[in-house]
Motif scaffolding. Structure first.
Motif, mmCIF file in Angstrom:
data_model
loop_
_atom_site.group_PDB
_atom_site.id
_atom_site.type_symbol
_atom_site.label_atom_id
_atom_site.label_comp_id
_atom_site.label_asym_id
_atom_site.label_seq_id
_atom_site.Cartn_x
_atom_site.Cartn_y
_atom_site.Cartn_z
ATOM 1 N N THR A 44 0.829 -1.205 0.000
ATOM 2 C CA THR A 44 0.000 0.000 0.000
ATOM 3 C C THR A 44 0.866 1.258 0.000
ATOM 4 O O THR A 44 0.623 2.191 -0.771
ATOM 5 C CB THR A 44 -0.932 -0.006 1.228
ATOM 6 O OG1 THR A 44 -1.774 -1.157 1.149
ATOM 7 C CG2 THR A 44 -1.768 1.241 1.285
ATOM 8 N N GLY A 99 -6.457 -2.661 0.730
ATOM 9 C CA GLY A 99 -6.804 -2.653 -0.688
ATOM 10 C C GLY A 99 -7.449 -1.346 -1.109
ATOM 11 O O GLY A 99 -7.138 -0.792 -2.163
ATOM 12 N N VAL A 100 -8.375 -0.851 -0.273
ATOM 13 C CA VAL A 100 -9.048 0.415 -0.566
ATOM 14 C C VAL A 100 -8.016 1.527 -0.673
ATOM 15 O O VAL A 100 -7.981 2.297 -1.649
ATOM 16 C CB VAL A 100 -10.078 0.744 0.539
ATOM 17 C CG1 VAL A 100 -10.474 2.198 0.498
ATOM 18 C CG2 VAL A 100 -11.298 -0.150 0.413
ATOM 19 N N LEU A 102 -4.726 1.379 -1.068
ATOM 20 C CA LEU A 102 -3.819 1.173 -2.193
ATOM 21 C C LEU A 102 -4.448 1.609 -3.512
ATOM 22 O O LEU A 102 -3.877 2.398 -4.268
ATOM 23 C CB LEU A 102 -3.445 -0.315 -2.254
ATOM 24 C CG LEU A 102 -2.550 -0.860 -3.354
ATOM 25 C CD1 LEU A 102 -1.914 -2.145 -2.868
ATOM 26 C CD2 LEU A 102 -3.289 -1.150 -4.644
ATOM 27 N N SER A 103 -5.659 1.098 -3.776
ATOM 28 C CA SER A 103 -6.213 1.337 -5.108
ATOM 29 C C SER A 103 -6.674 2.776 -5.288
ATOM 30 O O SER A 103 -6.536 3.339 -6.370
ATOM 31 C CB SER A 103 -7.347 0.351 -5.403
ATOM 32 O OG SER A 103 -8.292 0.361 -4.380
#
Lengths: 385, 311
Positions: A44, A99-100, A102-103
């Motif tokens: 991340t 994930g949130v 990072l993306s």
């Protein structure tokens, strides 16, 4: 293609020194990330550096390294904060939070990257080198920045060693001692972010996570203590960096980051196979030795039992009979026992095959082998003790 | 029919449709990944499907063959399997295992592109950032209509994912919430998990052209996470996730056009706006939580045994 000759080249030397620095710092801080099971935080942090790189460029208006790295550090820290905010204040689990973060940060980074490319003119040339890393872009001036930031973080690790260590292994214990655990955890996150940030130019945002995890994971296989693990991880990281940078510099067109990552991955695979005690080959050899000694023990004990049953200490068992009894050839087992002086050959009858007799040592060892099973020794031999 | 064709001929319509389909296909599967706490596997898969695509390209010399879908699905499953092997060896923890496997596979893929495929349009930037802006250029004939190729591909993938979720709803739900019970009842939760991840890989390939590898992750994780803050029912989470995905596609396109930036990036960023909204209005969001904390607690309910009952 002469890799050693490359060292003479000024640019290549710069790159090698930079890569060694980056690898060593990543190895040291990666060890803490790995042990705290925060390996993917590195993922991340490195993806989240992209918008920071663009912002640093936009604000400074040039491709100087300092503002770009500062921007990367700021957005990386912001991404880590977002992870913390989501996991602490909502029911979102840590994997989704990572994930949130990072993306979303990376998405915003691509938006900024295209904005820079389309609006800031040709000066942007090279920003996308931060995606996969470009060793050639490293100049001696950058080396100073890397050395100051990297050396500084290593110094902080050395100074706060004891605190970092107890927080990593037993945060509750550290808390009970009154250590500022939250502060230490925050510090560790910033240090990991720094390790990621200084590697961006060489390895790139996509793959920097590997340089954080791989050397530490490899070192973990060899070391039992944190001290050894950290030093070894630094060595592995530096090796990956230097070898990767040199290989990519010697073959045209290879991105630096992927080569460094592959070298680091190869070290991990080798460690998983070879490391003493934990390595797969080591364990295979251990299992083989165990099987072998178990088989020898069984043959020894059975010879002893046969002698017992015949009330004859020097009872000679025929090898063919033993083969049949075990359902497999026992010749090599018996010959190994013979070499150790536990059995000896006896020629019972000339027309029959080899016979084997236990020696005094062999009887002694057989008795020791069955004693733990609590069986009464009823032979004459046992009675004489 | 000519009205529909005229509509499809507008680049914007095609781009928004492709983006929405990527979003719907991804968030349908993403809901289960988020609930199974395997979100980061989508990140790993989205990186490593590249090696499947590159190898398929090196074998066939073309960029869109059925082999690419197979290759990508295999690459995705390879990632999951290798991660599994590492975890089961008990030499590394699962988070580190993910972080070891996908960078290695991705690095091999990038180097293969560096060495063998420098001049095809399979360049590394396109892989990461996508080129949804050109989606409308490459068209195929479907019956009487000329439709963008990626629109057809994504439509098929979305329908497959939808069918998977609808027909295996019960199995997925059980495997997600109670794997032990699923096993005890004779279902194969492991198999369902692998099927789910195989579909994630296939969807990642379809999304590659459109939004790129990493923006695909945004569509997998963010819409279901936003929905997760709003509802407690699985089917509502699925529907809301799709709504967020479609909304992000439309909103992101508008933003991208307004500021002349990456369309895929803007669409993925737009999912963040919905997450923010969910954090504010969702019943599990930050605001709701803060309000619950400030509200006076209801008095505890005490059950007093009836007089005259057993002592």
């Amino acid at each position: 293609m002469e890799i050693l000759a490359l060292f003479g080249d000024f640019t290549v030397r710069t790159v090698a020194i930079g890569a060694a620095l980056v690898g060593a710092v990543a190895g040291v801080l990666g060890s803490f990330a790995l042990l705290r099971q925060q390996s993917l935080l590195g993922d991340t942090l490195s993806h989240a550096a992209l918008p920071g790189i663009c912002l640093g460029f936009l604000i400074a208006g040039s491709r100087r390294l300092e503002p770009i790295l500062a921007g990367a550090l700021v957005t990386g820290a912001a991404a880590a904060l977002l992870v913390l905010l989501l996991t602490r204040t909502t029911r979102i689990k840590s994997d989704a939070a990572l994930g949130v973060s990072l993306s979303l940060f990376f998405a915003f980074g691509t938006v900024l990257l295209t904005y820079v490319q389309r609006h800031a003119g040709a000066a942007q040339a090279g920003l996308d080198a931060f995606l996969f890393g470009q060793a050639a872009a490293l100049v001696p001036r950058d080396l100073v920045v890397l050395a100051v930031v990297g050396g500084g973080s290593l110094l902080v690790v050395a100074l706060g060693w004891k605190e970092l260590k107890i927080t990593t292994f037993d945060a509750d214990f550290a808390r009970s001692l009154g250590r500022p655990v939250v502060l230490i955890e925050f510090l560790l996150t910033v240090l990991i972010a720094l390790a990621v940030v200084i590697g961006l130019q060489l390895v790139g945002v996509i793959l920097m996570v590997a340089l954080v995890i791989a050397p530490a994971a490899a070192a973990r296989q060899w070391a039992r203590r944190l001290e050894g693990m950290v030093v070894l991880a630094a060595v592995f990281g530096a090796t990956s960096g230097v070898v990767g940078a040199l290989v990519s510099a010697s073959i045209r067109g290879l991105s630096t980051g992927p080569v460094i990552v592959l070298v680091a991955s190869a070290i991990v695979v080798a460690s998983l196979l070879l490391a003493p005690e934990r390595g797969a080959l080591w364990q295979l050899a251990h299992a083989f030795a165990q099987r072998r000694s178990l088989r020898a023990h069984r043959v020894l004990v059975d010879l002893y039992r046969l002698a017992q049953d015949h009330d004859d200490l020097d009872y000679a068992s025929e090898q063919g009979m033993l083969d049949t009894y075990f359902g497999r050839r026992t010749g090599h087992v018996l010959r190994r026992l013979e070499r150790r002086g536990l059995v000896s050959r006896a020629h019972h009858m000339p027309e029959e095959g080899t016979h084997w007799v236990l020696t005094v040592d062999g009887r002694q060892q057989a008795r020791e082998l069955i004693r733990p099973f609590g069986e009464r020794d009823t032979t004459l031999d046992g009675a004489t003790q | 029919m000519t009205g529909l064709q005229g509509w499809l001929d507008q680049p914007g319509v095609t781009i928004v449709l492709v983006g929405a389909l990527v979003g719907v296909a991804a968030s349908l599967l993403g809901a289960f990944l988020v609930l199974r706490r395997e979100s980061m596997l989508s990140d790993a898969i989205s990186h490593s499907v590249l090696i499947g695509i590159v190898l398929a390209y090196l074998i066939t010399g073309a960029l869109d063959t059925p082999l690419h879908v197979v290759g990508a699905a295999l690459a995705g499953l390879l990632t999951v399997w290798l991660t599994d092997v590492l975890v089961r060896s008990r030499r590394v923890k699962s988070d580190a295992a993910i972080g070891l496997v996908f960078p290695a596979l991705f690095a091999v893929a990038v180097l293969l592109i560096n060495v063998y495929a420098r001049d095809v349009h399979l360049d590394t930037d396109a892989v990461l950032l996508g080129e949804i802006g050109f989606a409308w250029l490459d068209v195929v004939r479907v019956g009487p209509l000329e439709v963008a190729r990626s629109l057809v591909t994504m439509l098929v993938i979305t329908l497959v994912n939808l069918a998977f979720v609808v027909f295996l709803y019960k199995e997925l739900k059980l495997a997600t919430f109670d794997g032990m019970l699923a096993t005890a009842l004779g279902f194969r939760p492991g198999l369902v998990g692998y099927a789910l991840l195989a579909l994630v890989s296939v969807t990642a390939v379809g999304a590659f052209d459109a939004v790129g590898a990493i923006l695909f992750v945004a569509f997998v994780i963010v819409p279901p996470t936003a929905a997760y803050l709003v509802t407690d029912r699985l089917w509502r989470m699925l529907v809301l996730g799709c709504v967020v995905a479609v909304g992000s596609s439309i909103g992101g396109y508008a933003l991208a056009v307004a500021y002349d930036v990456s369309i895929g990036g803007a669409m993925a960023s737009a999912t963040g706006a919905f997450l923010l909204l969910a954090l504010i209005v969702g019943k599990h969001g930050i605001v709701a939580r803060a309000l619950r904390r400030r509200a006076p607690r209801p008095p505890p309910v005490v059950h007093v045994p009836e007089a005259g009952g057993a002592p």
